[in-house]
Design a protein around this motif. Structure first.
Motif, PDB file in Angstrom:
ATOM      1  N   GLY A  41       7.702  -1.495 -10.877  1.00 21.65           N
ATOM      2  CA  GLY A  41       7.484  -0.292 -10.056  1.00 21.65           C
ATOM      3  C   GLY A  41       6.410   0.639 -10.416  1.00 21.65           C
ATOM      4  O   GLY A  41       5.851   0.605 -11.494  1.00 21.65           O
ATOM      5  N   ILE A  42       6.047   1.502  -9.384  1.00 27.08           N
ATOM      6  CA  ILE A  42       5.071   2.332  -9.605  1.00 27.08           C
ATOM      7  C   ILE A  42       5.520   3.736  -9.255  1.00 27.08           C
ATOM      8  O   ILE A  42       6.017   4.175  -8.240  1.00 27.08           O
ATOM      9  CB  ILE A  42       3.722   2.007  -8.385  1.00 27.08           C
ATOM     10  CG1 ILE A  42       3.286   0.627  -8.927  1.00 27.08           C
ATOM     11  CG2 ILE A  42       2.772   3.195  -8.840  1.00 27.08           C
ATOM     12  CD1 ILE A  42       2.398   0.175  -9.956  1.00 27.08           C
ATOM     13  N   ILE A  43       5.096   4.657 -10.126  1.00 25.24           N
ATOM     14  CA  ILE A  43       5.269   6.149  -9.876  1.00 25.24           C
ATOM     15  C   ILE A  43       4.145   6.693  -9.273  1.00 25.24           C
ATOM     16  O   ILE A  43       3.010   6.687  -9.947  1.00 25.24           O
ATOM     17  CB  ILE A  43       5.676   7.068 -10.988  1.00 25.24           C
ATOM     18  CG1 ILE A  43       6.795   6.467 -12.052  1.00 25.24           C
ATOM     19  CG2 ILE A  43       5.674   8.387 -11.009  1.00 25.24           C
ATOM     20  CD1 ILE A  43       7.266   7.095 -13.294  1.00 25.24           C
ATOM     21  N   GLY A  44       4.222   6.966  -7.980  1.00 22.74           N
ATOM     22  CA  GLY A  44       2.870   7.157  -7.113  1.00 22.74           C
ATOM     23  C   GLY A  44       2.417   8.771  -7.274  1.00 22.74           C
ATOM     24  O   GLY A  44       3.182   9.884  -7.575  1.00 22.74           O
ATOM     25  N   LEU A  87       6.671  -4.701  -4.599  1.00 22.70           N
ATOM     26  CA  LEU A  87       6.821  -3.640  -5.649  1.00 22.70           C
ATOM     27  C   LEU A  87       7.418  -2.217  -5.056  1.00 22.70           C
ATOM     28  O   LEU A  87       6.836  -1.790  -4.142  1.00 22.70           O
ATOM     29  CB  LEU A  87       5.655  -3.331  -6.221  1.00 22.70           C
ATOM     30  CG  LEU A  87       5.430  -4.089  -7.556  1.00 22.70           C
ATOM     31  CD1 LEU A  87       4.116  -3.385  -8.250  1.00 22.70           C
ATOM     32  CD2 LEU A  87       6.430  -3.944  -8.783  1.00 22.70           C
ATOM     33  N   PRO A  88       8.435  -1.510  -5.798  1.00 19.47           N
ATOM     34  CA  PRO A  88       8.983  -0.368  -5.289  1.00 19.47           C
ATOM     35  C   PRO A  88       7.828   0.768  -5.798  1.00 19.47           C
ATOM     36  O   PRO A  88       7.314   0.646  -6.863  1.00 19.47           O
ATOM     37  CB  PRO A  88      10.278   0.039  -5.774  1.00 19.47           C
ATOM     38  CG  PRO A  88      10.386  -1.012  -7.131  1.00 19.47           C
ATOM     39  CD  PRO A  88       9.494  -2.107  -6.832  1.00 19.47           C
ATOM     40  N   TRP A  95       1.280   3.662   0.607  1.00 20.85           N
ATOM     41  CA  TRP A  95       1.702   2.845  -0.555  1.00 20.85           C
ATOM     42  C   TRP A  95       2.565   1.903  -0.035  1.00 20.85           C
ATOM     43  O   TRP A  95       3.089   1.064  -0.727  1.00 20.85           O
ATOM     44  CB  TRP A  95       2.445   3.862  -1.459  1.00 20.85           C
ATOM     45  CG  TRP A  95       1.356   4.745  -2.085  1.00 20.85           C
ATOM     46  CD1 TRP A  95       1.429   6.132  -2.089  1.00 20.85           C
ATOM     47  CD2 TRP A  95       0.268   4.519  -3.105  1.00 20.85           C
ATOM     48  NE1 TRP A  95       0.437   6.653  -2.745  1.00 20.85           N
ATOM     49  CE2 TRP A  95      -0.219   5.957  -3.407  1.00 20.85           C
ATOM     50  CE3 TRP A  95      -0.142   3.342  -3.682  1.00 20.85           C
ATOM     51  CZ2 TRP A  95      -1.184   5.708  -4.414  1.00 20.85           C
ATOM     52  CZ3 TRP A  95      -1.089   3.632  -4.789  1.00 20.85           C
ATOM     53  CH2 TRP A  95      -2.044   4.936  -4.886  1.00 20.85           C
ATOM     54  N   ALA A  96       2.676   1.718   1.555  1.00 20.65           N
ATOM     55  CA  ALA A  96       3.580   0.714   2.086  1.00 20.65           C
ATOM     56  C   ALA A  96       3.244  -0.619   1.524  1.00 20.65           C
ATOM     57  O   ALA A  96       3.933  -1.315   1.489  1.00 20.65           O
ATOM     58  CB  ALA A  96       3.722   1.040   3.502  1.00 20.65           C
ATOM     59  N   PHE A  97       1.928  -0.801   1.159  1.00 20.15           N
ATOM     60  CA  PHE A  97       1.385  -2.091   0.903  1.00 20.15           C
ATOM     61  C   PHE A  97       2.199  -2.780  -0.422  1.00 20.15           C
ATOM     62  O   PHE A  97       2.362  -3.945  -0.577  1.00 20.15           O
ATOM     63  CB  PHE A  97      -0.086  -2.198   0.740  1.00 20.15           C
ATOM     64  CG  PHE A  97      -0.550  -1.616  -0.503  1.00 20.15           C
ATOM     65  CD1 PHE A  97      -0.863  -0.047  -0.415  1.00 20.15           C
ATOM     66  CD2 PHE A  97      -0.791  -2.405  -1.687  1.00 20.15           C
ATOM     67  CE1 PHE A  97      -1.439   0.215  -1.601  1.00 20.15           C
ATOM     68  CE2 PHE A  97      -1.321  -1.747  -2.782  1.00 20.15           C
ATOM     69  CZ  PHE A  97      -1.646  -0.150  -2.644  1.00 20.15           C
ATOM     70  N   LEU A  98       2.690  -1.862  -1.473  1.00 20.55           N
ATOM     71  CA  LEU A  98       3.143  -2.136  -2.640  1.00 20.55           C
ATOM     72  C   LEU A  98       4.423  -2.944  -2.283  1.00 20.55           C
ATOM     73  O   LEU A  98       4.552  -4.197  -2.570  1.00 20.55           O
ATOM     74  CB  LEU A  98       3.682  -1.022  -3.321  1.00 20.55           C
ATOM     75  CG  LEU A  98       2.120  -0.449  -4.136  1.00 20.55           C
ATOM     76  CD1 LEU A  98       2.394   0.772  -4.934  1.00 20.55           C
ATOM     77  CD2 LEU A  98       1.439  -1.395  -5.120  1.00 20.55           C
TER      78      LEU A  98
END
Ligand code: SF4
Length: 362
Positions: free
Chosen positions: A188-191, A213-214, A204-207
């Protein structure tokens, strides 16, 4: 200070930590893209409060750190052009290039001036109409709109002695580059909060859609980050990746269309060289051809000489999240904030500086 206190409430933090501990069943690795998050995480000791199942890695979200040595060398060579005034934000000045820093160049007679905003740089240009004034444009989507506005302002005023060396970079392509490399397993990624204020959470919807990945967009207070981690753990455990926005007080889904439009009027996208990532397609912002008279990259042909990397420095690995700063053999020994070897120890957003300042936790 009531507003800030609401995001530092120890009771709420305990509740969120309890939720994370209850829900987190399997080991996961999350990347906080933004150097500002790394500093907040280290400042508030969040790594040690999280359960051992949750590993946090810092990412490439420090614009000063990801500026390639070759680009920095070019800026230093530019500063040495006789009569030229180079204006820059403070962090860049102490970053060692292949042979010297901008600070060294200044000590050697180059006219390097620190500014707090592009307005200061424009003012210097107006006050020195007989001299070229270059602004060193380093930053992500957060900074690029103000630099774009400065270029458009210079055009409107006919301020032809003002130009920009644009080293601006875009964050989603860098995230893709890290994921596409397959070098580090992330769950997961903290944006990045500030960047997403401009580009919108929808960027970030592509993640979730392409990488399964959330992502949780976060602000910079401890509760913002814990909320983002809690959201990510929930999505990972439920197997339902999505974009969550725990920074709704600043970030909307569509972002800031006005800022994006200004950016678009002055810049076009192209490949850019990142420290640690190499050349990343469509990740850089160069000045549009119709504004070429404000483009320092075209106006001044300088020879920065051969590029050399800093021997032993693992800043590139730190920026890709493959190592943590204390894993660099030079960390806290040959490399400290007083005598930095790489940019990750210089910048206010650098991961090595954060680990050094607030404790290693390794
Ligand atoms: Fe580079 Fe210093 Fe960080 Fe090591 S501690 S990676 S030498 S900046």
């Amino acid at each position: 200070m009531k507003y800030v206190d609401e995001f530092r409430d120890p009771a709420l933090a305990r509740q969120l930590l309890h939720r994370i501990k209850q829900r987190s069943q399997r080991p996961i690795r999350l990347m906080e893209f933004c150097g500002g998050h790394t500093h907040a995480i280290m400042r508030y000791g969040l790594r040690s409060l999280l359960p051992p199942t949750v590993d946090l890695r810092s990412g490439p979200g420090c614009p000063v750190c990801v500026t390639a040595n070759a680009d920095l060398d070019r800026a230093i060579a530019l500063a040495r052009v006789p009569g030229l005034i180079l204006t820059t934000f403070g962090d860049m000045v102490r970053v060692p290039g292949s042979r010297e820093s901008l600070q060294d160049a200044k000590a050697g007679g180059a006219d390097v001036r620190l500014v707090y905003s592009t307005l200061d740089a424009l003012k210097i240009a107006r006050e020195n109409l007989d001299r070229p004034v270059v602004f060193l444009g380093v930053g992500f989507e957060t900074t690029a709109p103000t630099v774009a506005a400065a270029i458009l302002q210079a055009q409107a005023e006919g301020l032809d002695n003002f130009s920009v060396l644009s080293l601006h970079k875009l964050t989603p392509p860098a995230t893709r580059a890290i994921l596409d490399s397959g070098e580090i397993a992330l769950h997961g990624i903290i944006g990045p909060g500030h960047v997403t204020t401009i580009i919108g959470a929808g960027a970030w919807a592509f993640l979730p859609e392409e990488y399964n990945l959330p992502v949780a967009v976060a602000g910079f207070e401890p509760l913002d980050i814990l909320r983002a981690v809690a959201d990510l753990v929930d999505m990972i455990e439920a197997g339902s990746p999505a974009v969550s926005n725990s920074y709704a007080r600043s970030v909307s889904r569509q972002g800031n269309p006005t800022a994006m439009e200004v950016m678009d009027r002055a810049f076009q996208t192209g490949a850019a060289e990142w420290r640690g990532l190499g050349a990343v397609p469509a990740s850089g912002l160069s000045i549009r051809p119709e504004l070429v008279r404000f483009d320092a990259a075209h106006l001044y042909r300088v020879d920065p000489g051969p590029t050399k990397e800093h021997k032993g420095c693992r800043c590139g690995d730190v920026l890709r999240g493959t190592v943590t700063p204390p894993e660099c053999p030079l960390f806290g020994k040959a490399c400290t904030p007083i005598r930095p070897i790489g940019p990750c120890m210089v910048s206010a957003e650098g991961a090595c500086a954060a680990y050094y300042q607030f404790g290693q936790e390794e």
